[in-house]
Design a protein around this motif. Structure first.
Motif, PDB file in Angstrom:
ATOM      1  N   VAL A   1       0.859  -1.191   0.000  1.00 22.02           N
ATOM      2  CA  VAL A   1       0.000   0.000   0.000  1.00 22.02           C
ATOM      3  C   VAL A   1       0.891   1.234   0.000  1.00 22.02           C
ATOM      4  N   GLU A   2       0.534   2.205  -0.843  1.00 24.60           N
ATOM      5  CA  GLU A   2       1.287   3.464  -0.884  1.00 24.60           C
ATOM      6  C   GLU A   2       0.336   4.628  -0.646  1.00 24.60           C
ATOM      7  N   PHE A   3       0.644   5.443   0.315  1.00 23.30           N
ATOM      8  CA  PHE A   3      -0.016   6.729   0.547  1.00 23.30           C
ATOM      9  C   PHE A   3       1.086   7.731   0.229  1.00 23.30           C
ATOM     10  N   GLY A   4       1.144   8.217  -0.993  1.00 24.58           N
ATOM     11  CA  GLY A   4       2.268   9.055  -1.389  1.00 24.58           C
ATOM     12  C   GLY A   4       3.556   8.271  -1.237  1.00 24.58           C
ATOM     13  N   ALA A   5       4.547   8.847  -0.552  1.00 25.09           N
ATOM     14  CA  ALA A   5       5.839   8.177  -0.397  1.00 25.09           C
ATOM     15  C   ALA A   5       5.852   7.149   0.728  1.00 25.09           C
ATOM     16  N   THR A   6       4.771   7.022   1.463  1.00 27.49           N
ATOM     17  CA  THR A   6       4.681   5.996   2.508  1.00 27.49           C
ATOM     18  C   THR A   6       4.335   4.665   1.854  1.00 27.49           C
ATOM     19  N   ARG A   7       5.202   3.664   2.104  1.00 24.24           N
ATOM     20  CA  ARG A   7       4.981   2.356   1.480  1.00 24.24           C
ATOM     21  C   ARG A   7       5.033   1.265   2.530  1.00 24.24           C
ATOM     22  N   VAL A   8       3.955   0.506   2.645  1.00 26.14           N
ATOM     23  CA  VAL A   8       3.864  -0.535   3.665  1.00 26.14           C
ATOM     24  C   VAL A   8       3.487  -1.852   2.990  1.00 26.14           C
ATOM     25  N   LEU A   9       4.278  -2.874   3.301  1.00 25.77           N
ATOM     26  CA  LEU A   9       3.962  -4.208   2.787  1.00 25.77           C
ATOM     27  C   LEU A   9       3.110  -4.939   3.823  1.00 25.77           C
ATOM     28  N   CYS A  10       1.905  -5.334   3.395  1.00 26.09           N
ATOM     29  CA  CYS A  10       0.971  -6.018   4.297  1.00 26.09           C
ATOM     30  C   CYS A  10       0.777  -7.446   3.797  1.00 26.09           C
ATOM     31  N   THR A  11       1.140  -8.421   4.620  1.00 27.22           N
ATOM     32  CA  THR A  11       0.923  -9.808   4.211  1.00 27.22           C
ATOM     33  C   THR A  11      -0.022 -10.480   5.201  1.00 27.22           C
ATOM     34  N   ALA A  12      -0.849 -11.352   4.698  1.00 30.87           N
ATOM     35  CA  ALA A  12      -1.786 -12.103   5.547  1.00 30.87           C
ATOM     36  C   ALA A  12      -1.386 -13.567   5.525  1.00 30.87           C
ATOM     37  N   SER A  13      -1.186 -14.139   6.709  1.00 36.07           N
ATOM     38  CA  SER A  13      -0.784 -15.544   6.835  1.00 36.07           C
ATOM     39  C   SER A  13      -1.862 -16.314   7.578  1.00 36.07           C
ATOM     40  N   VAL A  14      -2.338 -17.378   6.963  1.00 34.52           N
ATOM     41  CA  VAL A  14      -3.399 -18.195   7.571  1.00 34.52           C
ATOM     42  C   VAL A  14      -2.774 -19.397   8.275  1.00 34.52           C
ATOM     43  N   GLU A  15      -3.147 -19.618   9.493  1.00 32.85           N
ATOM     44  CA  GLU A  15      -2.657 -20.795  10.220  1.00 32.85           C
ATOM     45  C   GLU A  15      -3.819 -21.529  10.873  1.00 32.85           C
ATOM     46  N   ASP A  16      -3.721 -22.839  10.918  1.00 30.40           N
ATOM     47  CA  ASP A  16      -4.799 -23.651  11.504  1.00 30.40           C
ATOM     48  C   ASP A  16      -4.614 -23.811  13.000  1.00 30.40           C
ATOM     49  N   LYS A  17      -4.564 -22.711  13.690  1.00 32.97           N
ATOM     50  CA  LYS A  17      -4.441 -22.743  15.147  1.00 32.97           C
ATOM     51  C   LYS A  17      -4.968 -21.416  15.649  1.00 32.97           C
ATOM     52  N   VAL A  18      -5.351 -21.394  16.900  1.00 33.52           N
ATOM     53  CA  VAL A  18      -5.805 -20.138  17.502  1.00 33.52           C
ATOM     54  C   VAL A  18      -5.058 -19.914  18.805  1.00 33.52           C
ATOM     55  N   PRO A  19      -5.080 -18.693  19.327  1.00 29.96           N
ATOM     56  CA  PRO A  19      -4.412 -18.455  20.611  1.00 29.96           C
ATOM     57  C   PRO A  19      -5.073 -19.280  21.710  1.00 29.96           C
ATOM     58  N   PRO A  20      -4.336 -19.570  22.787  1.00 28.45           N
ATOM     59  CA  PRO A  20      -4.842 -20.436  23.868  1.00 28.45           C
ATOM     60  C   PRO A  20      -6.241 -20.058  24.355  1.00 28.45           C
ATOM     61  N   PHE A  21      -6.532 -18.768  24.494  1.00 33.32           N
ATOM     62  CA  PHE A  21      -7.821 -18.394  25.097  1.00 33.32           C
ATOM     63  C   PHE A  21      -9.005 -18.742  24.196  1.00 33.32           C
ATOM     64  N   LEU A  22      -8.754 -19.135  22.936  1.00 27.03           N
ATOM     65  CA  LEU A  22      -9.851 -19.464  22.015  1.00 27.03           C
ATOM     66  C   LEU A  22      -9.942 -20.949  21.686  1.00 27.03           C
ATOM     67  N   ARG A  23      -8.973 -21.724  22.193  1.00 26.87           N
ATOM     68  CA  ARG A  23      -8.950 -23.131  21.785  1.00 26.87           C
ATOM     69  C   ARG A  23     -10.245 -23.870  22.112  1.00 26.87           C
TER      70      ARG A  23
ATOM     71  N   ILE B   1      -5.432 -15.596  11.456  1.00 26.00           N
ATOM     72  CA  ILE B   1      -4.808 -14.886  10.342  1.00 26.00           C
ATOM     73  C   ILE B   1      -3.963 -13.764  10.938  1.00 26.00           C
ATOM     74  N   THR B   2      -2.680 -13.792  10.617  1.00 24.24           N
ATOM     75  CA  THR B   2      -1.773 -12.756  11.113  1.00 24.24           C
ATOM     76  C   THR B   2      -1.431 -11.822   9.968  1.00 24.24           C
ATOM     77  N   ILE B   3      -1.638 -10.549  10.213  1.00 27.36           N
ATOM     78  CA  ILE B   3      -1.300  -9.552   9.198  1.00 27.36           C
ATOM     79  C   ILE B   3       0.005  -8.889   9.628  1.00 27.36           C
ATOM     80  N   ASP B   4       1.028  -9.047   8.805  1.00 29.78           N
ATOM     81  CA  ASP B   4       2.286  -8.362   9.078  1.00 29.78           C
ATOM     82  C   ASP B   4       2.348  -7.101   8.242  1.00 29.78           C
TER      83      ASP B   4
END
Lengths: 239, 239, 239, 239, 239, 239
Positions: free
Chosen positions: D30-52, D112-115
């Motif tokens: 994503v670019e907002f003018g000269a600001t450039r951010v790479l956003c990736t979404a990673s899917v994993e078949d697990k959830v944090p402990p509080f949701l298991r 899903i983790t978005i970096d």
């Protein structure tokens, strides 16, 4: 009428106890109902590296919660070896709020650190902390005036904070833990004595909020903060 | 007569305030003069890994000091990212002292964590912490009996602690900060209601101490601890 | 007669091997039976910040255990990223014990760090470490005298340490690992050549101990330490 | 007219480049003018402990800035060994914003983790990150639908964010670094396609802001976000 | 002739002392001249998570240096709270070298950890460590055979390592610290009994090296390692 | 023919894109096939403590990988709080390789830090990083010449790196991830324009390699690096 028997626009019982501990230059126990936060102000003759030699002072804050301030015990941050993101957010907010009402040039090359430690938590610990910290800071600054280190108190006006939220569709003031856990929108507002806004942080926990709701929440907060600042004034004038 | 107007064998004014905070299963503010430590006991239905499945419980302690509990502000351990060696020594001592008087098999697979947080320090924080922690732990255990989770209170007897030292050549009891900073020998003694010794930790800060001095110090401690245990009994029976 | 075929008041076979490694200003392998600790003394021309410019020196100690010094492998502290509370307690104890016998003003602005690394453990590593460290420190100080950097050796007298404990109801001297693991009371005593006590640290592992037992333990320790100091003297005079 | 030749209510040039990297389930530059951010979404078949075991999913975000994304090099957080308070605030904000528009029950036990990694910074990195992250997340969710793992896309509506501020007394939209550094009030607003507000975070950097100013800022943000969401829609429909 | 009175192709005096400490399943003190490394092998009935349930074993290594193993004292890694990049590089190299000669399937679900701790350093600590670790590992594996836990020793062949370098234009074998500090190229070679190469790590410290120099260095290393493996064989057959 | 349709001695498609980001003094995106690394060079007017006041400069490197640069997401090192051993090995290698071709005295008291951040990984990230970093560093140095801060570019010659390996018995050049994961021997070679070797790091992942294989691998690497340096020259001359 709320579960706590309060009206929508009613603060909890507020207490500001000055001189709660003996070593700090300012020491205030602030109570918003069952929420109790000890705010101490410590004056040091040094400033952070980025300010050295500029003749200006600095005000900063740290926040902590005793492990059993809450319903169930939380792990001690010192034992875990790091402060949570939540802790860091809150202490940055407290510091910014206080710096907004202090003339840092008039403070001279001094740092005042406000430690806000939650002894007992029942919602609103960050807004209670800002409200109490302002009084502790004022006391520390008054001490510098009394001892002749400053010509006048560099706090330009008081600052206080309160939470507001939308609970079961109704905007309410000063949420306790039960209300905070079940509300749709949670907002913290920091304002000055002169009615200027310092911080507005609103978060939709459940469904999004509308412009109308935003306005209603800010109306509630304005009135609540005005009342909190009266209580700060009264506490300070009580000596 | 000491600077504090106390006789050599005189304790400071001692207070044990139960129910100081509302969430913990036991919560005691202990005061040894100006030293104030908040001791909370938290009961959890889990034990550390080395005890799992053995049917036994565990009692452990954590210790902390608010940054401005002292004359000058100390850095917050959570911010530094680690607990000092001193903190770890003290919390290990508190834990051992408490476990010495509890029948851990009778406790069942539960862990009780005692958090001892120093709100204001004037010497003797570790001995005050042990003395207050014993009452907080007793209250938590009584609660388990009251709610039917335990048949009887597994605390076999009370335990308390006091510091003694040699100051200007004279053995004295329950040192405040000024005395502690200038004494030659500093000793912490932990004893039970039955007069058994749990811990004796004596350190020559300046010149070494003799057998005669060691004996005089332990005599003082024995009498002081007997008095502290009377006060613990009175506090617990006061409800 | 003990499992180790020793009498109750008998030390294990003690060896102090000087010059064990070649780079350090003092380097001693101390053996208390199968317990083997390498103690090195490193002299540096700097002092910690709190002493800068005061013309005084400092002596400090660090303690470590090789991962497989023990029956089963322990995790390496460098890999875990922190030193345990036990490690910190021990290194603080060693440092205090050594400082008690050195005239730090006569040392000048120098720091001597004693590293005590356990190569093989069979109980009593901290007392062996103190006993060996004293000789390594003495060697480093002698070196400063020999090279003309000091006019005389600032170590006022020797210091040594030994463990004592109550095992099956009998007070015994210099516990090995098997004895240490099964004793009721464990005490470490640090004393000087002149018979002064530097540290007394007694802990009831099982049942509490009485005044009588305390006295018996200290009697044992006094005799044991006197013998250890003879061996230190002999080791130093052997060159 | 602003230094950047934009009108007060004008966004910078916005670009959303999908499929920017090849491994992630969603990857958007994503670019907002000269600001450039790479956003990736990673899917994993697990959830944090509080949701298991609850059958629900989770969406979380992490944020980072390459050391030389900025005018002068900043220390690498991995080398310093901890994430700053600012980093943690931002990643918590991104995560909350995304969760507000996803039906987590419909997602199933997946995380899903978005970096969001800033390659080049020129102000507004957090708002660009939210805007790009929404598209990356949408792509990852579409992939789960395409592969038959989900029956429909659980994203209820799009979400985007923009900064607004008061600069030289004038409310302006989408601040670049130069404007951000010299403005009096800085506000980040997160809104949904349906016009609901998710987050409003306004901070007075210099003088406090009034209700009137608050309203003007939110007006600007509403219009800007509506335009950003059109661009998100166009980007997604472009395939 | 080198400063150390050795020929260019001459190893230092090598010693492999087995059974150096008593608790470990293998314990070897290896000496390459004044370089002394204690290598212990610890057998545990567990494997790292990525191998669980696969019926295979694992061999890993850790490396450390006592603070005063060197000319001047280095900070203790446990006190600094992290292992240096150099330490991590070395322990990864040792682990890879050992795994190259062990049939991990034949080892069963066991992990053997080799701890290599440098007691005294004079160059070549990593190559000495590999050479000694191989013997310690062999001893631990022989023990498993002796106790009937393994049918045969799963070490396929011996492995050893040596450093070579170009010093003043001449390729030399087994550099001591003085040579290592002033050489242009430094290379570590790990080879097996059968002459296979496991690792070749050459670094130009000053000027780049040529193919001819590379070949000369490897020739030297091959001969040196052949000799080291004879010494390993002799050490093992000595019992 | 390889799975990637390349001949054994064929590089992947190589691209060196200068000026990839705008703030750094040198900024190069290097691509070795699907491996993409962003290399930025940052010039600072300071040197590390060990060089202060010596009139010499320093070149150092840091390496990182975005969490989803790889097939499956890896934990963010900043979140874990430490850099892995692999990261540290790689950044040390990059720094050494670059310093080998720069006249540090001619650089003056400046530090240039090369940040190599992997945006997408498909094997060979460290060799791509060295190859790209050299160009970024050259650009930063040229900038110092252009601005008159240096009289001439202190880079003596170019340096590049490539991986080689033995895959199914055949030596091949420039391994992609699939080849790297299944090869027996993996070697990274760093060479200069003049053909001098800077680093040779060969590791037998499976079976050991012979002298003949070592020679074949280095032949391949020499030719590959010569080609990479042509591409570096072309990239630099392209402006």
């Amino acid at each position: 009428m709320r579960a706590s028997q309060r009206n929508a626009n009613e603060l909890r019982s507020i207490r500001l106890s000055r001189g709660f501990t003996c070593h700090a230059e300012g020491s205030v126990l602030v109570e918003f109902g069952a929420t109790r936060v000890l705010c101490t102000a410590s004056v040091e003759d040094k400033v952070p590296p980025f300010l050295r030699g500029k003749g200006e002072g600095w005000v900063t804050a740290e926040y902590g919660m005793l492990p059993r301030a809450t319903h169930t015990r939380s792990a001690r941050e010192a034992a875990k070896g790091k402060q949570s993101g939540r802790t860091q957010e809150i202490q940055r907010l407290i510091g910014r709020s206080l710096r907004a009402v202090v003339d840092l040039s008039a403070l001279g090359e001094r740092q005042i650190t406000i430690d806000c430690d939650v002894l007992q938590a029942d919602g609103g610990t960050r807004t209670a902390a800002i409200t109490g910290a302002c009084v502790a800071l004022h006391d520390a600054l008054s001490g510098l005036v009394r001892s002749g280190q400053l010509a006048h108190n560099p706090m330009r006006e008081f600052v206080a904070a309160v939470s507001v939220g939308i609970h079961d569709g109704t905007p309410i003031l000063d949420l306790d833990y039960a209300e905070d856990s079940s509300c749709d929108t949670d907002m913290n507002v920091v304002m000055t004595e002169g009615g200027g806004m310092i911080e507005v942080q609103g978060t939709a926990e459940g469904k999004a909020f509308s412009r109308t709701e935003l306005n209603a929440l800010i109306d509630l907060a304005e009135a609540g903060i005005a009342r909190l600042i009266e209580l700060q004034r009264a506490a300070v004038n009580g000596d």
